[in-house]
Design a protein around this motif. Structure first.
Motif, PDB file in Angstrom:
ATOM      1  N   THR A  41       2.672   1.217  -2.946  1.00 50.04           N
ATOM      2  CA  THR A  41       2.250   2.594  -2.732  1.00 50.04           C
ATOM      3  C   THR A  41       2.205   3.293  -4.081  1.00 50.04           C
ATOM      4  OG1 THR A  41       3.279   2.666  -0.537  1.00 50.04           O
ATOM      5  CG2 THR A  41       2.829   4.780  -1.578  1.00 50.04           C
ATOM      6  N   CYS A  84      -3.625   9.294   2.993  1.00 48.21           N
ATOM      7  CA  CYS A  84      -3.697   7.916   3.471  1.00 48.21           C
ATOM      8  C   CYS A  84      -4.986   7.703   4.238  1.00 48.21           C
ATOM      9  CB  CYS A  84      -2.486   7.549   4.338  1.00 48.21           C
ATOM     10  SG  CYS A  84      -2.403   8.410   5.917  1.00 48.21           S
ATOM     11  N   HIS A 121       9.610   3.769   5.022  1.00 51.07           N
ATOM     12  CA  HIS A 121       8.360   3.353   5.657  1.00 51.07           C
ATOM     13  C   HIS A 121       7.921   4.313   6.777  1.00 51.07           C
ATOM     14  CE1 HIS A 121       9.105  -1.149   4.447  1.00 51.07           C
ATOM     15  NE2 HIS A 121       9.051  -0.326   3.409  1.00 51.07           N
ATOM     16  N   ARG A 146       3.980   4.773   7.257  1.00 51.49           N
ATOM     17  CA  ARG A 146       3.317   3.532   7.658  1.00 51.49           C
ATOM     18  C   ARG A 146       3.665   3.156   9.094  1.00 51.49           C
ATOM     19  NH1 ARG A 146       5.269  -0.437   3.068  1.00 51.49           N
ATOM     20  NH2 ARG A 146       3.939  -1.918   4.215  1.00 51.49           N
ATOM     21  N   LEU A 206      -2.209   2.064   8.660  1.00 44.92           N
ATOM     22  CA  LEU A 206      -2.878   2.302   7.386  1.00 44.92           C
ATOM     23  C   LEU A 206      -3.772   1.118   7.025  1.00 44.92           C
ATOM     24  CD1 LEU A 206      -0.703   4.529   7.269  1.00 44.92           C
ATOM     25  CD2 LEU A 206      -0.436   4.001   4.835  1.00 44.92           C
ATOM     26  N   GLY A 221      -5.093  -1.660   4.860  1.00 44.92           N
ATOM     27  CA  GLY A 221      -4.466  -2.473   3.825  1.00 44.92           C
ATOM     28  C   GLY A 221      -2.997  -2.730   4.026  1.00 44.92           C
ATOM     29  N   ASP A 222      -2.434  -2.279   5.130  1.00 44.68           N
ATOM     30  CA  ASP A 222      -1.002  -2.450   5.379  1.00 44.68           C
ATOM     31  C   ASP A 222      -0.757  -3.742   6.145  1.00 44.68           C
ATOM     32  OD1 ASP A 222       1.685  -2.281   5.934  1.00 44.68           O
ATOM     33  OD2 ASP A 222       1.627  -0.203   6.617  1.00 44.68           O
ATOM     34  N   ASN A 279      -4.157  -6.803   8.312  1.00 44.02           N
ATOM     35  CA  ASN A 279      -5.056  -6.422   7.214  1.00 44.02           C
ATOM     36  C   ASN A 279      -5.882  -7.571   6.653  1.00 44.02           C
ATOM     37  OD1 ASN A 279      -2.991  -7.770   5.868  1.00 44.02           O
ATOM     38  ND2 ASN A 279      -3.081  -6.436   4.079  1.00 44.02           N
ATOM     39  N   ASP A 296      -9.131  -6.148   5.963  1.00 47.52           N
ATOM     40  CA  ASP A 296      -8.997  -5.162   4.889  1.00 47.52           C
ATOM     41  C   ASP A 296      -8.986  -5.845   3.527  1.00 47.52           C
ATOM     42  OD1 ASP A 296      -8.834  -3.215   6.830  1.00 47.52           O
ATOM     43  OD2 ASP A 296      -6.652  -3.094   6.779  1.00 47.52           O
ATOM     44  N   TYR A 345      -3.826  -3.085  -1.612  1.00 42.80           N
ATOM     45  CA  TYR A 345      -2.591  -2.376  -1.268  1.00 42.80           C
ATOM     46  C   TYR A 345      -2.825  -1.510  -0.035  1.00 42.80           C
ATOM     47  CZ  TYR A 345      -2.000  -3.399  -6.252  1.00 42.80           C
ATOM     48  OH  TYR A 345      -1.946  -4.026  -7.471  1.00 42.80           O
ATOM     49  N   GLN A 346      -1.730  -1.040   0.582  1.00 40.15           N
ATOM     50  CA  GLN A 346      -1.888  -0.079   1.660  1.00 40.15           C
ATOM     51  C   GLN A 346      -2.431   1.235   1.089  1.00 40.15           C
ATOM     52  OE1 GLN A 346       1.386  -1.484   1.445  1.00 40.15           O
ATOM     53  NE2 GLN A 346       2.726   0.145   0.724  1.00 40.15           N
TER      54      GLN A 346
END
Length: 315
Positions: A150, A181, A246, A249, A259, A261-262, A268, A271, A278-279
């Motif tokens: 993050t 986000c 967290h 998320r 999210l 990319g999570d 993901n 994603d 990344y998220q």
């Protein structure tokens, strides 16, 4: 006998907490015994372990010299490292940094030098604002943590008083924090305040969120506002009322909008194929709320700091 004089960055600590940092060779159990036996005094008087030390106090230690022996500290990295920091704001007390996704905030076994805190220490050391050899119990420290993957604003304290004051503000919710986000789907409401319960599972570093109370869970409050709908995703602004591990998320995943990319609270695979390494989460806004109690950081009361949205990779 040895005498330790309390300096500015040592003041405000309990006697026992200070001694664990300043006399590293002294076992904790023996330290408490020596305090009870009056072999550790403050200003030549008997002292309780909970005594709050003041600048200028003198601690007299009637203990064996061997307890002062500790492993040689290697601070060479602080002059060897070329600091790489993105500084949003700096003054004599504080640094506000834009931590990039992928950067560790604290040391781990694999990367002790290439962390945000090491770069902060190197930066201040090379500026002449931090001399590790002259400090008895303090080193520049980060006041808040952000997950490795993050990005966002991280607060670094240059002195002990700032560290204490900022930690108090965070603990007492006297700082406003907002995040941006990108989530999958479109939330049912354009704006809402979500109330739920979160329990941390330390064994696998995850958390569980449920809408009703359950064993070991703590209440969480998360506000969100939809800024933009982008097909099958939505850009949100999140305001944290509570700040649990967290929280954003897990809370967004719990309402069906994980999210982008999570990989921990969402799926993901697609994603990643689309380039989301990344998220999609960034702590972009920080405000010091008004505070009627005069202190060394009063000049920051009411001030707001924001990262430029153009610098946030998914915006």
């Amino acid at each position: 006998m040895r005498i330790i004089e309390i300096k500015r960055n040592d003041a405000g600590q309990r006697l026992d907490k200070f001694l664990t940092k300043a006399v590293k060779g002294l076992p904790t159990s023996m330290m408490y015994k020596l305090i009870r036996q009056k072999k550790i005094k403050v200003n030549r008087k008997r002292a309780e372990q909970s005594l709050i030390l003041q600048e200028g106090d003198e601690i007299q230690l009637f203990i064996r010299e061997e307890f002062f022996d500790s492993p040689e500290r290697d601070d060479s990295a602080l002059t060897r490292i070329t600091p790489k920091l993105s500084i949003l704001y700096e003054d004599d007390n504080i640094l506000l940094l834009n931590k990039r996704p992928g950067v560790l905030v604290h040391e781990d076994t694999a990367a002790s030098d290439n962390t945000l805190i090491m770069h902060v220490k190197a930066y201040l050391c090379q500026k002449g604002e931090y001399d590790p050899a002259s400090e008895q119990s303090f080193a520049p420290a980060l006041c808040n943590r952000i997950d490795r993957n993050t990005g966002g604003i991280v607060i670094a304290a240059k002195n002990a008083e700032t560290l204490r004051l900022v930690n108090e503000k965070i603990r007492e919710n006297r700082m406003e924090k907002r995040y941006l986000c990108l989530v999958h789907g479109v939330p049912p409401k354009k704006e809402d305040t979500l109330r739920a319960y979160l329990r941390k599972n330390s064994s696998d570093n995850t958390v569980e969120v449920r809408p009703t109370p359950f064993a070991g869970a703590k209440p969480i409050i998360t506000g969100y506002r939809v800024l933009e709908i982008r097909g099958q995703t939505s850009l949100l602004e999140i305001e944290l009322v509570t700040g649990r591990t967290h929280q954003i998320r897990a809370q967004m995943a719990a309402i069906g909008h994980p999210l982008v990319g999570d990989g921990k609270y969402g799926v993901n695979r697609e994603d990643k194929q689309k380039g989301f390494k990344y998220q999609a989460l960034y702590a972009y806004h920080l405000r010091f709320l008004p505070d009627d109690t005069p202190n060394a950081l009063s000049y920051l009361n009411g001030k707001t700091f924001e990262l430029n949205k153009k610098d946030i990779w998914f915006v």
